[in-house]
Scaffold this active site. Structure first.
Site, mmCIF file in Angstrom:
data_model
loop_
_atom_site.group_PDB
_atom_site.id
_atom_site.type_symbol
_atom_site.label_atom_id
_atom_site.label_comp_id
_atom_site.label_asym_id
_atom_site.label_seq_id
_atom_site.Cartn_x
_atom_site.Cartn_y
_atom_site.Cartn_z
ATOM 1 N N CYS A 197 -13.783 5.273 -51.944
ATOM 2 C CA CYS A 197 -14.241 3.890 -52.107
ATOM 3 C C CYS A 197 -15.521 3.617 -51.341
ATOM 4 O O CYS A 197 -16.205 2.631 -51.596
ATOM 5 C CB CYS A 197 -13.157 2.915 -51.661
ATOM 6 S SG CYS A 197 -11.644 3.056 -52.644
ATOM 7 N N SER B 37 0.293 3.196 -55.314
ATOM 8 C CA SER B 37 -0.674 3.335 -56.405
ATOM 9 C C SER B 37 -0.349 4.584 -57.207
ATOM 10 O O SER B 37 -0.244 5.682 -56.642
ATOM 11 C CB SER B 37 -2.098 3.433 -55.842
ATOM 12 O OG SER B 37 -3.042 3.530 -56.881
ATOM 13 N N GLY B 38 -0.212 4.437 -58.528
ATOM 14 C CA GLY B 38 0.206 5.556 -59.358
ATOM 15 C C GLY B 38 -0.817 6.666 -59.479
ATOM 16 O O GLY B 38 -0.467 7.851 -59.560
ATOM 17 N N ASN C 27 -5.760 8.012 -45.691
ATOM 18 C CA ASN C 27 -6.370 8.614 -46.874
ATOM 19 C C ASN C 27 -7.501 9.575 -46.539
ATOM 20 O O ASN C 27 -7.777 10.502 -47.297
ATOM 21 C CB ASN C 27 -6.898 7.513 -47.811
ATOM 22 C CG ASN C 27 -7.795 6.525 -47.102
ATOM 23 O OD1 ASN C 27 -7.418 5.933 -46.095
ATOM 24 N ND2 ASN C 27 -8.992 6.321 -47.628
ATOM 25 N N GLN D 92 -0.612 6.978 -49.853
ATOM 26 C CA GLN D 92 -0.662 8.438 -49.720
ATOM 27 C C GLN D 92 0.712 9.052 -49.431
ATOM 28 O O GLN D 92 0.822 10.270 -49.295
ATOM 29 C CB GLN D 92 -1.635 8.827 -48.598
ATOM 30 C CG GLN D 92 -3.076 8.432 -48.844
ATOM 31 C CD GLN D 92 -3.704 9.163 -50.022
ATOM 32 O OE1 GLN D 92 -3.249 10.235 -50.429
ATOM 33 N NE2 GLN D 92 -4.747 8.583 -50.604
#
Length: 652
Positions: free
Chosen positions: A338, A211-212, A161, A191
């Site tokens: 994050c 993850s959408g 990421n 990703q």
């Protein structure tokens, strides 16, 4: 107002219009519970099944489990729980299954933290071992080959990421196969969706979370693939939804939106091809190289996603660059979103062996496959504007404050910005100060520390070929030691150094504007500003001034605008640094701001305090620096100092 250009797609993405429309239609018309047996429930169930079928086609997963989750973190937790429960059960049956948990050194922190959490709770007692990466950010297959026979669970990612580095998944699979490793294998595919080809049925991968919101679906929706026959333990039990695999009423709006994105991937025509994305990245990379000639890539582009660039600019911190890009309306990030609030170097770049200073200064620029040529044109133009703003920023004059680790140092410039005296320069900032002075063709005439042993003056003097220490000489018989700087005179008085306007014969006491070092307050006149360098003390203070409380100091944009309108003499002050101001001048609801960088505020504060007190409203990007500015003025006794809480980011 500057139109925003969003280049932080690895953190999250906007929602595809078709996905937003699908979510809205589901909330309004197809809102039934898919577990209900009536017509409304059956329509919802049909939508659920259709989206799952599309997911299977896009992921190349005709077999195995494909379930909907709240996102990648839930998928990771579920995969880790499933694998560790299986290991514990195999051990109880006396089956050899390895004693290591291998996690890639560059994984998202959700993975090692989940492993440690469930390893502790389940009491499996496995050893958590990091699998190193090479300088290109790819897993060390030679070390994996050594450890694979002992591995119970291996966790890697499809693409990183932060750097965009694409893992050699075929190489990892080959090592696990050739060593007959008993390990289960999870691959974080967050990703990968929409950027890399996927055919999960043809791989050895046991678990793959998605993850959408990384690909134009809303936040709160994701998927987890579990290979056929791979062990599975539900993370959540209860109502038995998702065939008993993941309880909880399904997020039908999110599923419908994700279905629209999957449909666009299947149909083609909506998202750019791999070759098209590479062309976009090449154009952005060329603009970055032109804007910042010293730029260094932190990850080889040849091994990275076509949508990600990670770079550093020597001598510039990531915060400086982020502030600069933000001022120009370009949204980028420093590493993972994050961990953006943390100022530590990137664990990803550290694992790759990138030098710590470069790692801490890294910037990530990322875009999604929905990007078009007009967007890239605009982004390249803004990047070039940022480069020009960085080099065209005017040289400071007067007093400039430097900060590092809670201590302050000071630079004194002549009015033309051609000569400079450094007082208590922070040791860590010496290379940066030297580079800036050279870039501005500014001569360092003196550098010294008011406290012996600080070391900053020694380092700066060596870099600038100037003998450190106080070089002042008496200006006349019996006169104190001094250094002339334009029309100002810096005079030594015991352990203190006094700066003020000379009358030709010396420095009259009433002309002292600034004092550096230690001097009794009773010996100072009220108009003097005391500049301290020691940690734990105010950097700027004034003799006899009572620090005023912060009550009412924080104003939202509407309140700040109202105060400015009600006070014609009030001043709106932009405290961002010169490159940010050059990249995009600050305005609050149409009102232009005077520019006084926070680093030069101490010098300007003396002038504001000497005149008639006027209302001051400070503004910056986020409200942090403007709050410090208002606090500084209030600390000097100026009652009418406020700032715009939330800064320009929330001002609208």
């Amino acid at each position: 107002m500057i139109i925003e250009l969003y280049l932080d797609a690895n953190a999250t993405s906007a929602v595809l219009p078709a996905a937003a429309a699908a979510a809205n239609a589901t909330m309004q018309d197809c809102f039934g519970n898919p577990s209900s047996s009536h017509a409304a429930g059956l329509r919802a169930k049909a939508l659920l099944d259709a989206t799952r079928a599309a997911a299977r086609r896009v992921l190349g997963a005709a077999r195995g489990r494909v379930m909907f989750t709240s996102g990648a973190t839930e998928g990771i937790q579920t995969a880790v729980l499933s694998a560790l429960c299986a290991v514990r059960e195999r051990r109880l049956r006396g089956i050899s299954c390895g004693d290591l948990l291998l996690v890639g050194a560059t994984e998202h922190k959700a993975v090692p933290e989940s492993l440690a959490h469930w390893n502790r709770l389940l009491g499996t007692g496995l050893e958590l071992r990091t699998l190193p990466v090479d300088a290109d950010g790819r897993h060390r297959l030679d070390l994996l080959r050594e450890l694979a026979p002992r591995a119970a669970f291996v966790c890697t990612m499809a693409a990183n990421n932060e750097t965009g580095i694409v893992s050699d998944l075929d190489g990892i699979a080959a090592v696990l196969r050739d060593t007959a490793s008993p390990a289960l294998w999870m691959v974080d595919c967050v990703q990968a969706l929409g950027k890399l080809p996927l055919a999960l049925d043809r791989t050895r991968i046991d678990y793959a979370p998605f993850s959408g919101h990384k690909l134009y679906a809303p936040k709160g929706i994701g998927m987890l693939y579990v290979r056929e026959d791979a062990p599975y333990t539900p993370l959540m039990c209860g109502g038995g939804q998702e065939g008993g695999q993941r309880s909880g009423t399904e997020n039908m709006a999110g599923i419908a939106a994700l279905g629209a994105v999957l449909g666009a991937l299947e149909a083609g025509g909506t998202f750019r091809s791999h070759a098209g994305l590479l062309a976009c990245r090449d154009r952005l990379a060329a603009a970055l190289r032109q804007a910042f000639p010293d730029l260094v890539w932190n990850a080889p582009l040849a091994h990275a996603l076509p949508t990600t660039l990670n770079f550093s600019v020597p001598g510039r911190s990531s915060k400086e660059l982020l502030d600069l890009f933000d001022a120009a309306g370009v949204r980028v990030s420093a590493g993972s979103a994050c961990s953006a609030a943390k100022t530590a170097p990137s664990h990803v770049l550290d694992a790759m062996g990138v030098p710590p200073a470069r790692s801490a200064a890294a910037v990530r620029m990322s875009f999604g496959p929905l990007v078009d040529d007009a967007f890239v044109d605009a982004a390249c133009a803004r990047i070039l504007d940022c480069g020009r703003a960085l080099t065209a920023a005017s040289a400071p004059a007067g007093l400039q404050q430097l900060e590092d680790g809670g201590a302050s140092g000071w630079l004194l410039f002549d009015p033309a910005g051609r000569e400079c005296i450094a007082i208590d320069p922070p040791l860590a900032l010496a290379p940066r100060i030297a580079a800036d002075l050279r870039a501005r063709s500014c001569r360092l005439t003196a550098c010294f520390d008011t406290s012996p042993g600080a070391g900053g003056a020694d380092a700066l003097g060596e870099l600038m070929a100037v003998a450190p220490g106080w070089p002042g000489r008496p200006t006349a018989a019996g006169a104190p030691e001094s250094i002339a700087l334009g029309q100002d005179l810096l005079v030594r008085n015991g352990n203190a150094f006094l700066l003020g306007r000379t009358d030709g014969a010396g420095l009259p006491g009433h002309a002292v504007r600034f004092v550096f070092g230690v001097m009794p307050h009773e010996a100072l006149i009220a108009a003097t500003v005391l500049c301290c360098h020691r940690m734990g003390e105010p950097a700027v203070s004034r003799p006899g001034a009572d620090a005023l409380p912060e009550d009412g100091m924080h104003l939202d944009a509407a309140a700040a605008h109202a105060l400015l309108e009600a006070n014609p003499d009030a001043l709106l002050v932009d405290v961002r640094e010169p490159p940010e101001h050059a990249a995009g001048a600050a305005r609050l609801r149409g009102r232009a701001a005077q520019h006084v960088p926070l680093s030069q505020l101490a010098g300007q504060a003396a002038a504001w305090l000497d005149g008639a007190a006027r209302p001051l409203v400070f503004v910056c990007r986020s409200g942090n620096r403007s709050a410090r500015a208002a606090r500084l003025l209030r600390g000097l006794g100026h009652a009418q100092a406020w700032h715009v809480s939330g800064g320009l980011a929330l001002a609208g």
